[in-house]
Design an enzyme around this catalytic site. Structure first.
Site, mmCIF file in Angstrom:
data_model
loop_
_atom_site.group_PDB
_atom_site.id
_atom_site.type_symbol
_atom_site.label_atom_id
_atom_site.label_comp_id
_atom_site.label_asym_id
_atom_site.label_seq_id
_atom_site.Cartn_x
_atom_site.Cartn_y
_atom_site.Cartn_z
ATOM 1 C CE LYS A 151 44.437 42.373 35.354
ATOM 2 N NZ LYS A 151 43.679 41.876 36.313
HETATM 3 N N1 PMP Z 1 41.713 43.981 41.483
HETATM 4 C C1 PMP Z 1 41.934 42.638 41.008
HETATM 5 C C2 PMP Z 1 42.947 41.702 41.845
HETATM 6 C C3 PMP Z 1 41.789 42.350 39.693
HETATM 7 O O1 PMP Z 1 42.292 41.531 39.204
HETATM 8 C C4 PMP Z 1 41.179 43.387 38.715
HETATM 9 C C5 PMP Z 1 40.680 43.051 37.495
HETATM 10 N N2 PMP Z 1 41.558 43.740 36.579
HETATM 11 C C6 PMP Z 1 40.498 44.450 39.544
HETATM 12 C C7 PMP Z 1 40.953 44.761 40.995
HETATM 13 C C8 PMP Z 1 39.664 45.458 38.892
HETATM 14 O O2 PMP Z 1 40.612 45.963 38.119
HETATM 15 P P1 PMP Z 1 39.908 46.870 36.795
HETATM 16 O O3 PMP Z 1 38.837 47.833 37.168
HETATM 17 O O4 PMP Z 1 40.877 47.803 36.233
HETATM 18 O O5 PMP Z 1 39.702 45.727 36.067
#
Ligand code: PMP
Length: 302
Positions: free
Chosen positions: A157
């Site tokens: 991320k």
């Molecule tokens: N994919 C992306 C590209 C994201 O930015 C997010 C948000 N963090 C998610 C998936 C979902 O991840 P999470 O459930 O950990 O928030």
């Protein structure tokens, strides 16, 4: 955004208006940051952060892919997040930890720059509006391809990776959609601009696997457990584009978006237009986050 009291920076709580970085910080020029989006909820059993350790572990791993060591341990980051929420007198909020390459040298090489850390919190309601959680959202298949494993790895991320997400989001909004379904470099379904995807067909749930350029969503992992406990079969696999039009239901999962049904894709109704399985899973998710029932031990009460 409403102004609050403090932001945690490199171990100290700094007044909101004094939380600044140098304009020649590496991150500003090359996107060298790693972040998380975490929510705390004001549950019926008290305020609690959802999956705090899981998020901080992912943060440290996101940085590690870019040879960046977090100056703080997961436990220290957990404590700092709670300290920041308390200092801002919040209960339900969004929590944004960020590791970034700061002020040092300004070549492409990040390794000569310090690794700085911050944690900010703010108030945030439903990401696409409260109504979208009940009635679903209209999306399209993006003409932008999701970042790939050997270019900008989506497992991390990293701030720079979100330029790709921004292209998809802008395109969706300017074409009248709430968000996008992005395909990977093999034209297989990957995810939304900031959320994972699930498809319901009969009593089986399908979701793109880790080979489909996804971020391994923490909400995705929670939903996989909820679905299995509700007796659904869950399959992590690569999903061809045509599957979108034969699925009974499609939904997004994510910290911001929670569990949001997708009502239509490219103006074509999904299934018969109802989404009972999605709402059943959403209800179980709300049982944790709204009511504070915690079968998977995911809540940190504070
Ligand atoms: N994919 C992306 C590209 C994201 O930015 C997010 C948000 N963090 C998610 C998936 C979902 O991840 P999470 O459930 O950990 O928030």
């Amino acid at each position: 955004m409403k102004e609050l009291n403090t932001i945690w920076m490199n171990g100290k709580l700094v007044p909101w208006n004094e939380a600044r970085i140098h304009v020649l910080s590496h991150v500003l020029h090359y996107g060298s940051s790693f972040f998380e989006g975490i929510r705390s909820y004001n549950t019926e059993k008290g305020p609690a952060v959802l999956a705090l350790t899981e998020h901080m572990e992912r943060l440290v791993h996101s940085a590690k892919i870019y040879r960046t060591d977090s100056p703080y341990s997961v436990e220290e980051l957990n404590r700092a997040a709670i300290e920041t929420i308390r200092s801002n007198n919040l209960k339900a909020c969004y929590i944004r930890p960020l590791l970034y390459r700061g002020f040092g040298e300004l070549g492409v090489n990040p390794l000569t720059c310090p690794v700085d850390a911050l944690i900010a919190v703010w108030e945030w309601g439903a990401y696409l509006g409260e109504e979208s959680l009940k009635n679903g959202v209209d999306v399209h298949v993006s003409s932008w391809t999701r970042i790939t494993s050997n270019t900008v790895p989506g497992l991390s991320k990293a701030g720079g990776g979100y330029l790709n997400a921004q292209l998809a989001k802008i395109d969706a909004i300017q074409n009248g959609y709430a968000d996008a379904i992005m395909l990977d470099q093999h034209q297989m379904v990957s995810e939304g601009s900031g959320a994972n995807l699930f498809f319901v067909k009969g009593d089986t749930l399908y979701t793109p696997g880790i080979g489909s350029s996804i971020l391994i969503g923490i909400t995705r992992n929670i939903v996989l457990r909820i679905a299995a406990d509700l007796g659904y079969k869950v399959v992590e696999t690569s999903i061809p584009r045509g599957f979108i039009h034969t699925a009974d239901e499609i939904f997004y999962t994510g910290t911001a978006i929670e569990v949001t049904p997708i009502r239509s894709v490219d103006k074509v109704k999904v299934g018969n237009g109802s989404f009972p399985v999605t709402l059943k899973i959403q209800e179980k998710f709300f049982d944790i986050t709204r009511r504070g029932n915690d079968p998977y031990n995911l809540l940190t009460f504070f």
